[in-house]
Design an enzyme around this catalytic site. Structure first.
Site, PDB file in Angstrom:
ATOM      1  N   HIS A 108      19.952  37.475   6.020  1.00 33.40           N
ATOM      2  CA  HIS A 108      18.486  37.318   6.070  1.00 33.40           C
ATOM      3  C   HIS A 108      18.044  36.207   5.108  1.00 33.40           C
ATOM      4  CE1 HIS A 108      14.202  38.116   5.373  1.00 33.40           C
ATOM      5  NE2 HIS A 108      14.477  38.337   4.089  1.00 33.40           N
ATOM      6  N   ASP A 111       8.075   4.734  12.425  1.00 34.63           N
ATOM      7  CA  ASP A 111       9.049   5.833  12.592  1.00 34.63           C
ATOM      8  C   ASP A 111       9.749   6.033  11.261  1.00 34.63           C
ATOM      9  OD1 ASP A 111      11.050   7.652  13.604  1.00 34.63           O
ATOM     10  OD2 ASP A 111      10.694   6.814  15.577  1.00 34.63           O
ATOM     11  N   TRP A 169      22.794  36.259  -1.099  1.00 34.67           N
ATOM     12  CA  TRP A 169      22.755  34.831  -0.779  1.00 34.67           C
ATOM     13  C   TRP A 169      23.367  33.975  -1.885  1.00 34.67           C
ATOM     14  CZ3 TRP A 169      19.997  30.317  -2.425  1.00 34.67           C
ATOM     15  CH2 TRP A 169      19.184  30.509  -3.543  1.00 34.67           C
ATOM     16  N   SER A 192      23.227  18.027   6.308  1.00 30.06           N
ATOM     17  CA  SER A 192      21.980  17.771   7.033  1.00 30.06           C
ATOM     18  C   SER A 192      20.841  17.499   6.048  1.00 30.06           C
ATOM     19  CB  SER A 192      21.655  18.978   7.912  1.00 30.06           C
ATOM     20  OG  SER A 192      20.328  18.943   8.322  1.00 30.06           O
ATOM     21  N   SER A 193      20.766  18.312   5.001  1.00 25.33           N
ATOM     22  CA  SER A 193      19.675  18.145   4.020  1.00 25.33           C
ATOM     23  C   SER A 193      19.779  16.803   3.315  1.00 25.33           C
ATOM     24  CB  SER A 193      19.744  19.235   2.957  1.00 25.33           C
ATOM     25  OG  SER A 193      19.533  20.468   3.529  1.00 25.33           O
ATOM     26  N   HIS A 219      18.037  26.894  -8.894  1.00 20.12           N
ATOM     27  CA  HIS A 219      16.650  26.822  -9.338  1.00 20.12           C
ATOM     28  C   HIS A 219      15.927  25.597  -8.800  1.00 20.12           C
ATOM     29  CE1 HIS A 219      13.350  28.738 -11.203  1.00 20.12           C
ATOM     30  NE2 HIS A 219      12.928  27.532 -11.502  1.00 20.12           N
ATOM     31  N   GLU A 246      16.499  24.415  -6.061  1.00 15.59           N
ATOM     32  CA  GLU A 246      16.297  24.808  -4.657  1.00 15.59           C
ATOM     33  C   GLU A 246      14.951  25.523  -4.481  1.00 15.59           C
ATOM     34  OE1 GLU A 246      17.771  24.246  -1.851  1.00 15.59           O
ATOM     35  OE2 GLU A 246      16.921  25.805  -0.573  1.00 15.59           O
ATOM     36  N   TYR A 252      12.299  24.923  -6.040  1.00 19.01           N
ATOM     37  CA  TYR A 252      11.247  23.906  -6.002  1.00 19.01           C
ATOM     38  C   TYR A 252      11.361  23.031  -4.765  1.00 19.01           C
ATOM     39  CZ  TYR A 252      10.002  25.850 -10.350  1.00 19.01           C
ATOM     40  OH  TYR A 252       9.607  26.764 -11.276  1.00 19.01           O
ATOM     41  N   SER A 280      -2.444  20.574  -0.839  1.00 19.43           N
ATOM     42  CA  SER A 280      -3.215  19.492  -1.470  1.00 19.43           C
ATOM     43  C   SER A 280      -3.854  18.585  -0.421  1.00 19.43           C
ATOM     44  CB  SER A 280      -2.325  18.648  -2.382  1.00 19.43           C
ATOM     45  OG  SER A 280      -1.794  19.447  -3.400  1.00 19.43           O
ATOM     46  N   HIS A 337      17.840  31.323 -16.616  1.00 14.72           N
ATOM     47  CA  HIS A 337      16.931  32.484 -16.659  1.00 14.72           C
ATOM     48  C   HIS A 337      17.253  33.466 -15.528  1.00 14.72           C
ATOM     49  CE1 HIS A 337      13.778  30.045 -14.165  1.00 14.72           C
ATOM     50  NE2 HIS A 337      14.477  30.794 -13.358  1.00 14.72           N
ATOM     51  N   HIS A 338      18.088  33.030 -14.574  1.00 13.56           N
ATOM     52  CA  HIS A 338      18.523  33.943 -13.511  1.00 13.56           C
ATOM     53  C   HIS A 338      19.666  34.839 -13.980  1.00 13.56           C
ATOM     54  CE1 HIS A 338      16.218  32.014 -10.251  1.00 13.56           C
ATOM     55  NE2 HIS A 338      16.402  30.913 -10.955  1.00 13.56           N
ATOM     56  N   THR A 384       2.482  23.808 -13.438  1.00 15.06           N
ATOM     57  CA  THR A 384       2.039  24.631 -12.305  1.00 15.06           C
ATOM     58  C   THR A 384       0.579  25.026 -12.497  1.00 15.06           C
ATOM     59  OG1 THR A 384       4.293  25.490 -12.250  1.00 15.06           O
ATOM     60  CG2 THR A 384       2.703  26.596 -10.850  1.00 15.06           C
ATOM     61  N   LYS A 433      -1.715  22.308 -11.540  1.00 16.17           N
ATOM     62  CA  LYS A 433      -1.917  22.240 -10.089  1.00 16.17           C
ATOM     63  C   LYS A 433      -2.947  23.275  -9.635  1.00 16.17           C
ATOM     64  CE  LYS A 433       2.209  20.170  -8.307  1.00 16.17           C
ATOM     65  NZ  LYS A 433       1.479  19.331  -7.376  1.00 16.17           N
ATOM     66  N   ARG A 463      17.879  46.493  -6.537  1.00 15.25           N
ATOM     67  CA  ARG A 463      17.850  45.780  -5.253  1.00 15.25           C
ATOM     68  C   ARG A 463      19.220  45.899  -4.588  1.00 15.25           C
ATOM     69  NH1 ARG A 463      18.050  39.438  -7.176  1.00 15.25           N
ATOM     70  NH2 ARG A 463      17.960  39.071  -4.957  1.00 15.25           N
TER      71      ARG A 463
END
Lengths: 157, 523
Positions: free
Chosen positions: B75, B104, B140, B167-168, B251, B253, B255, B266, B300-301, B326, B329, B448
Site C-alpha cells: 500500500h 514541449d 515500505w 524513471s524519476s 526524508h 523523499e 519533501y 501557491s 529523527h526517524h 514551513t 509558507k 503500528r
C-alpha cells in the site's frame, strides 16, 4: 528565435533562426558544478558509512546529467542563416549533422510549409527545382508560420 | 544537404494505442501520468481498505498476519511511488512547459521512456504478491534483517525500486533541462510561477536522493544473494546502517512528495483570493531552505536506535528548524487570503483544506521532533496519523486542488461544481474520521503494523475503518467528475477563472496540442 536585418529597399536581407535557449554555457557549468559538489559530499558520507555501492549510481547520474547539459548546449548552437544578396540566396545551416551551405537562385527560391495533421507541428522548407531543405525546425509553430510568410514576402521584394 | 520533398504532409496520425505508446507530446505524457497515478491511487486505496477491514474489530477476521504485512508494505510503496510521485510528474508534464512558455519538454523522447518504465515497475511490485513467499512484508522502509529474510517478493520490490528510481531521475533531469533552458524570453528565474520553482527544487532533491536509495537496495540484494554482509550483523555488518542510508533518501523523499503540492496551492490561492501571492521571494527561499534542511534531519526517524546524545540533540534542533520556512509558507498563504476577494470554488476549498490540515500534520511532526517525546510516539499509530495528515492532506488534497483548477484547461469543459464540492466535503470529513482518532490510538500505545490489537483500542479503530471506507469510495466521485468533464459540459474560456495569473491561461481551453504557438515574451 528569429533575427532579421534588411537593407533599406528590403531586397537584401539576413535572417538568422536560432533555438530559444535561456541557459547560458556558464550557468550550465555552474549548475553542473553544484550537482557535482552535492554528489561528492553524499558520496564521501556514504563511503564513510561503508555504503560504497551508492557511488556507481551517483556517477551514472552525474554522467546522465552531463550528457543532458552537453546535448542542450549543443542544440542551442544550431542555426539557419539565410542571406540574400542581389540575385543569390545562400543558406547556411547547422544541425545535428553538422554545418552545411546551400546556394539558390533568388528568382527560383521557394518557401514551402507543410502543415500536416493538426497534432504535428508544421515544417518549413526552402529550395528550388524539387530539392528542398528544412529550415526553422527550432521555431515554435506560430513563429514558423510567421517566418515563412515573412521570407516569402522578402524573396518577392 | 538538399532533400527531395515528395510529400509535404507528415506521416499518418497515430491512432488508438500507438498514439499513447509512442507519444512525445508533453500533454499526452502528462495525461498518461495522471491516469496512471489515479489508477495506482485506487489500487493502493483498495489495499488500505483491506487493512481497515482487518482492523475494524479486534482479532483476525479478513486476512492472515503475513498478508496483512504485505498489504501495509505494498500500500505504502504503491501510494508513494505509484500514485503521488507520478501524479506530480503528470502535473509537471502538463503545466511546466505552458508555464515557462516552452513548446514541449526539453527531451521529449526521454519523457516518453520515463513514463513507460512506470507500468512495468508497478506490475513487478504487484506481481510480487503472487510469488512463493508473497510480497514484501517489511514495511515500505524494507529494513533488514526482515527484508533480507523475505522471499522472492523482496527481489521483485528491489527491481521495482530500481526501475522507478530510473524513471524519476530521467524525469527530474528533463524537468531541470526544460525549466532552465526553455524559458520564454524575459522569464527570469524570479518571475517563474511558484509551481515551477517548487518543481525545479524537487528535481534537485530527486537527483540527490535517488542514487542513495538505489545503492541501499542494491546492498540489500547483494546481502540476500551474493554473500555480502553490509547489513547482516552475523557477517559483521550493521542493520542500523541501512536505516541511516534509507532515511538519508527517505526524508528528502517526503519533501519530494510535498514541495510540488506547495507549488500547486501557491497557484490556486492567489487566483481565488484575487490577490497576488504574498511574499513571492520568501516563498522561493523557504522552498530552497526546506530542501536543504531535508538532508540534515534524517535521523529523527530513528531516535530509538541508540544514538549518542549529541546526535539526538543535533537532529532534534535541525528538525525543528524546518518549522521556520514551513511557517513562512503557511503565513504567506494566509496573508494572500487576508482581505482578499475570496470565492470558494472546489480548487480553493481543497487549497484551504491543504493549508489547514497539512498544518495539523506539521505540528504533530514538531511533537515528534522532540527526542524524549518521540521515544513515546515511536512506532505507534500517532506516527500513522501524522504522516497521513502530511502526505494525504499535504500532497493528495493539493493534487485534487490542482486537478479541479486545471481540469477546464485540460478538457476544455468546466467540471460539475456541485459534484466537486460533494467530493471535497466527503473526502475531508471522512479523512478526519479515519485519521484523527489514530492520534488517540497512538497516545494510548497502539503499535503500528499489527493486524490485531488489544480490546481497549476497538472503538477508535471501528470509527477509523468506517471513515476509511467512506474516504475510499468517495474518490469514485472524482473519477465521475473527470469523465463528465472530458465528455462535455459548459465550454471553458481561455482564462477559465477570474483573471488568473500565468502563461497557461493565455492559451485557449483545451490547450492546443502544440503550445506555445508563439514564444511568449514575459515583461
Amino acid at each position: 528565435m528569429t533575427y532579421l536585418q534588411t537593407a533599406p529597399d528590403r531586397r537584401d536581407f539576413k535572417l538568422l533562426i536560432r533555438p530559444n535557449s535561456s541557459l547560458s554555457a556558464v550557468a550550465a557549468i555552474m549548475i553542473f558544478a553544484v550537482f557535482c559538489v552535492v554528489a561528492v559530499g553524499i558520496g564521501v558520507y556514504m563511503v564513510m558509512l561503508g555504503a560504497w555501492p551508492v557511488l556507481p549510481f551517483l556517477g551514472l547520474e552525474l554522467a546522465l546529467l552531463a550528457i543532458t547539459f552537453v546535448l542542450i548546449k549543443k542544440r542551442s548552437t544550431f542555426f539557419d542563416l539565410i542571406v540574400s544578396e542581389g540575385d543569390r540566396v545562400q543558406l547556411k545551416k547547422k544541425d545535428r549533422s553538422g554545418e552545411r551551405e546551400l546556394k539558390l537562385d533568388r528568382y527560383w527560391a521557394q518557401i514551402r510549409v507543410s502543415t500536416g495533421p493538426s497534432w504535428y507541428p508544421s515544417k518549413m522548407w526552402i529550395g528550388s527545382h524539387g530539392k528542398f531543405t528544412e529550415i526553422g525546425a527550432v521555431l515554435t509553430e506560430e513563429d514558423r508560420l510567421k517566418t515563412a510568410k515573412q521570407l516569402r514576402s522578402l524573396l518577392r521584394a | 544537404m538538399t532533400t527531395a520533398v515528395a510529400d509535404h504532409h507528415h506521416d499518418e496520425v497515430p491512432k488508438g494505442i500507438t498514439r499513447w505508446l509512442f507519444t512525445t507530446n508533453h500533454k499526452d505524457i502528462g495525461t498518461l501520468y495522471l491516469w496512471f497515478s489515479f489508477i495506482m491511487f485506487l489500487v493502493g486505496g483498495a489495499m488500505a481498505l483491506v487493512i481497515r477491514a482487518e482492523l475494524f474489530m479486534p482479532g483476525l477476521q479478513v486476512v492472515n498476519p503475513h498478508f496483512y504485512n504485505q498489504m501495509v508494505t505494498v500500500h505504502a510503496l504503491v501510494m508513494i511511488f505509484g500514485a503521488v510521485m507520478p501524479g506530480f510528474v503528470g502535473f509537471a508534464n502538463w503545466m511546466l512547459p505552458m508555464m515557462v512558455g516552452a513548446p514541449d519538454m526539453a527531451l521529449p523522447r526521454m519523457n516518453n521512456w520515463s513514463f513507460w518504465l512506470l507500468p512495468f515497475a508497478t506490475t513487478l511490485l504487484i506481481a510480487s504478491l503472487f510469488v512463493p513467499g508473497g510480497g514484501p512484508a517489511a514495511g515500505w522502509t524494507i529494513y533488514p534483517p526482515l527484508s533480507i529474510q523475505g522471499g522472492m517478493g523482496v527481489d521483485l520490490t528491489i527491481f521495482t525500486i530500481h526501475i522507478l528510481g530510473m524513471s524519476s531521475i530521467l524525469g527530474a533531469i528533463n524537468i531541470i533541462a526544460t525549466i532552465l533552458n526553455m524559458r520564454a524570453p524575459g522569464m527570469t528565474l524570479m518571475k517563474m510561477p511558484l509551481f515551477v520553482w517548487t518543481w525545479v527544487i524537487t528535481a534537485f532533491l530527486l537527483i540527490a536522493a535517488m542514487p542513495v536509495l538505489a545503492g541501499a537496495v542494491t546492498m540489500l540484494l547483494t546481502d540476500r544473494h551474493f554473500g555480502t554482509a553490509f547489513f547482516s550483523a552475523a557477517g559483521g555488518g550493521d542493520p542500523v546502517m541501512f536505516q541511516h542510508i534509507f532515511w538519508f533518501f527517505g526524508h528528502p523523499e517526503v519533501y519530494i512528495l510535498i514541495l510540488p503540492a506547495f507549488g500547486i496551492i501557491s497557484q490556486v490561492i492567489p487566483t481565488f483570493a484575487r490577490k497576488p501571492l504574498f511574499g513571492y521571494s520568501s516563498m522561493v527561499f523557504a522552498t530552497a531552505a526546506i530542501a536543504f534542511l531535508s538532508f540534515i534531519v534524517w535521523a529523527h526517524h530513528m531516535y530509538t536506535v541508540g544514538m549518542p546524545l549529541s546526535g539526538e540533540l543535533f537532529f532534534m534542533y535541525s528538525t525543528m528548524l524546518i518549522a521556520i520556512p514551513t511557517g513562512v509558507k503557511v503565513f504567506n498563504w494566509l496573508a494572500t487570503m487576508w482581505r482578499g476577494s475570496m470565492t470558494f470554488e472546489t480548487p480553493m476549498l481543497y487549497a484551504i483544506a491543504t493549508v489547514a490540515l497539512f498544518t495539523v500534520g506539521g505540528l504533530t511532526g514538531l511533537m515528534m521532533a522532540i527526542t524524549p517525546a518521540d521515544f513515546q510516539y515511536h512506532d505507534t499509530y500517532f506516527i500513522v496519523a501524522h504522516f497521513h495528515y502530511v502526505i494525504f492532506c499535504g500532497s493528495v488534497l493539493a493534487m485534487f486542488s490542482g486537478v479541479y483548477y486545471w481540469l477546464p484547461k485540460w478538457t476544455g469543459h468546466m467540471y460539475d461544481e456541485t459534484l466537486g464540492k460533494v467530493h471535497f466535503w466527503l473526502t475531508v470529513i471522512s479523512f478526519n474520521i479515519t485519521f484523527f482518532p489514530q492520534h488517540f490510538l497512538g497516545f494510548a500505545g497502539m503499535p503500528r503494523r499489527i493486524p490485531d490489537y488489544s480490546l481497549q483500542f476497538a472503538e477508535f479503530n471501528m470509527v477509523s475503518s468506517i471513515g476509511g471506507f467512506i474516504l475510499g469510495f468517495s474518490q469514485l466521485i472524482l473519477l465521475w467528475v473527470v469523465i463528465k468533464s472530458i465528455r462535455g459540459g459548459k465550454k471553458a474560456t481561455a482564462e477559465v477563472w477570474d483573471n488568473p495569473e500565468g502563461l497557461e491561461w493565455t492559451v485557449p481551453s483545451p490547450a492546443p496540442y502544440h503550445t506555445f504557438a508563439t514564444a511568449p515574451e514575459v515583461r
